[in-house]
Design a protein around this motif. Sequence first.
Motif, mmCIF file in Angstrom:
data_model
loop_
_atom_site.group_PDB
_atom_site.id
_atom_site.type_symbol
_atom_site.label_atom_id
_atom_site.label_comp_id
_atom_site.label_asym_id
_atom_site.label_seq_id
_atom_site.Cartn_x
_atom_site.Cartn_y
_atom_site.Cartn_z
ATOM 1 N N UNK A 60 0.837 -1.191 0.000
ATOM 2 C CA UNK A 60 0.000 0.000 0.000
ATOM 3 C C UNK A 60 0.875 1.244 0.000
ATOM 4 N N UNK A 61 0.298 2.351 -0.424
ATOM 5 C CA UNK A 61 1.024 3.618 -0.469
ATOM 6 C C UNK A 61 1.564 3.980 0.909
ATOM 7 N N UNK A 62 2.837 4.390 0.925
ATOM 8 C CA UNK A 62 3.508 4.876 2.143
ATOM 9 C C UNK A 62 3.669 3.813 3.215
ATOM 10 N N UNK A 63 3.692 2.541 2.843
ATOM 11 C CA UNK A 63 3.981 1.493 3.812
ATOM 12 C C UNK A 63 5.427 1.641 4.291
ATOM 13 N N UNK A 64 5.744 1.123 5.485
ATOM 14 C CA UNK A 64 7.115 1.233 5.985
ATOM 15 C C UNK A 64 8.112 0.530 5.059
ATOM 16 N N UNK A 65 9.261 1.168 4.858
ATOM 17 C CA UNK A 65 10.350 0.577 4.082
ATOM 18 C C UNK A 65 11.662 0.807 4.823
ATOM 19 N N UNK A 66 12.683 0.066 4.453
ATOM 20 C CA UNK A 66 14.008 0.279 5.018
ATOM 21 C C UNK A 66 14.444 1.713 4.738
ATOM 22 N N UNK B 42 3.526 -6.250 15.485
ATOM 23 C CA UNK B 42 2.458 -5.437 16.066
ATOM 24 C C UNK B 42 2.772 -3.948 16.008
ATOM 25 N N UNK B 43 4.020 -3.587 15.758
ATOM 26 C CA UNK B 43 4.414 -2.180 15.701
ATOM 27 C C UNK B 43 4.442 -1.637 14.267
ATOM 28 N N UNK B 44 3.941 -2.402 13.326
ATOM 29 C CA UNK B 44 3.903 -1.966 11.919
ATOM 30 C C UNK B 44 3.243 -0.591 11.819
ATOM 31 N N UNK B 45 3.881 0.330 11.122
ATOM 32 C CA UNK B 45 3.353 1.679 10.959
ATOM 33 C C UNK B 45 3.766 2.634 12.059
ATOM 34 N N UNK B 46 4.460 2.143 13.101
ATOM 35 C CA UNK B 46 4.933 2.987 14.190
ATOM 36 C C UNK B 46 6.458 3.110 14.116
ATOM 37 N N UNK C 183 11.116 0.120 13.666
ATOM 38 C CA UNK C 183 12.504 0.159 13.210
ATOM 39 C C UNK C 183 13.488 -0.238 14.319
ATOM 40 N N UNK C 184 13.003 -0.406 15.541
ATOM 41 C CA UNK C 184 13.854 -0.745 16.684
ATOM 42 C C UNK C 184 13.706 -2.214 17.080
ATOM 43 N N UNK C 185 13.552 -3.062 16.114
ATOM 44 C CA UNK C 185 13.282 -4.490 16.313
ATOM 45 C C UNK C 185 14.501 -5.236 16.858
ATOM 46 N N UNK D 245 9.673 -9.009 7.084
ATOM 47 C CA UNK D 245 8.354 -8.364 7.196
ATOM 48 C C UNK D 245 7.189 -9.357 7.148
ATOM 49 N N UNK D 246 7.356 -10.522 7.782
ATOM 50 C CA UNK D 246 6.207 -11.416 7.944
ATOM 51 C C UNK D 246 5.249 -10.848 8.986
ATOM 52 N N UNK D 247 4.038 -11.364 8.996
ATOM 53 C CA UNK D 247 3.055 -10.982 10.006
ATOM 54 C C UNK D 247 2.110 -12.143 10.278
ATOM 55 N N UNK D 248 1.318 -12.007 11.360
ATOM 56 C CA UNK D 248 0.255 -12.961 11.696
ATOM 57 C C UNK D 248 0.799 -14.366 11.959
ATOM 58 N N UNK D 249 1.836 -14.458 12.780
ATOM 59 C CA UNK D 249 2.410 -15.753 13.133
ATOM 60 C C UNK D 249 1.748 -16.396 14.351
#
Length: 210
Positions: free
Chosen positions: A11-17, A111-115, A119-121, A175-179
Amino acid sequence: MPYRDLTRTVDTDMPVFPGDPTVTVEPHATHQEDGYRVSAVECGSHAGTHVDAPSHTEADGRTLDALDVDRFARDAVMADCRGRSPRSPIGPDALPATDADLVVVRTGWDEYWGEGTYFDHPHLTPEAAEFCVEQGYDVAIDALNVDPTPTDDAPSQGVPAHHALLGRGHLVFENLTDLADLPRRFRFLAFPLKLADGDGAPVRAVARYD
């Protein structure tokens, strides 16, 4: 046999490196004006849920189009690495030794996607990456990066885990999700776009399990 989609929606403006191309998904043709729909999609090769080919960090590494399609279907084992503090290291003691050919590192950081916290994973240590190579594992993670991601407050530490893995021909999925609630062992399917000379590409990552 159930399937679980582990993929982020592009989607537009999704988080990227940091520094990678931004993502835009915009109308190009519409039902109202053209009688059909076409979207214009612009993104980098490592946007969203994606795979890193060895050529991502290795000058002599193989590209995506040089890999057989069955390379993207893996027998996976889950490593539960949740509950860690931001930017904490994940060492080899946190990873299982099994006969699987991919380890899925669950940090809970999806769970922090979009915050900004995304980036502090947590990240793999070089020793953990070497352990994965010894086990014959490819690596997947529910975070932006298997290495620490640089930010304004955290200078780059390089990509030692990437070099350890990709330099030995292993793959990295990010960038996996829903595990949540997946079994410890499952089939991992993540087929990329077949980009010419591809250093990486978005994937549709899916878990298949009993």
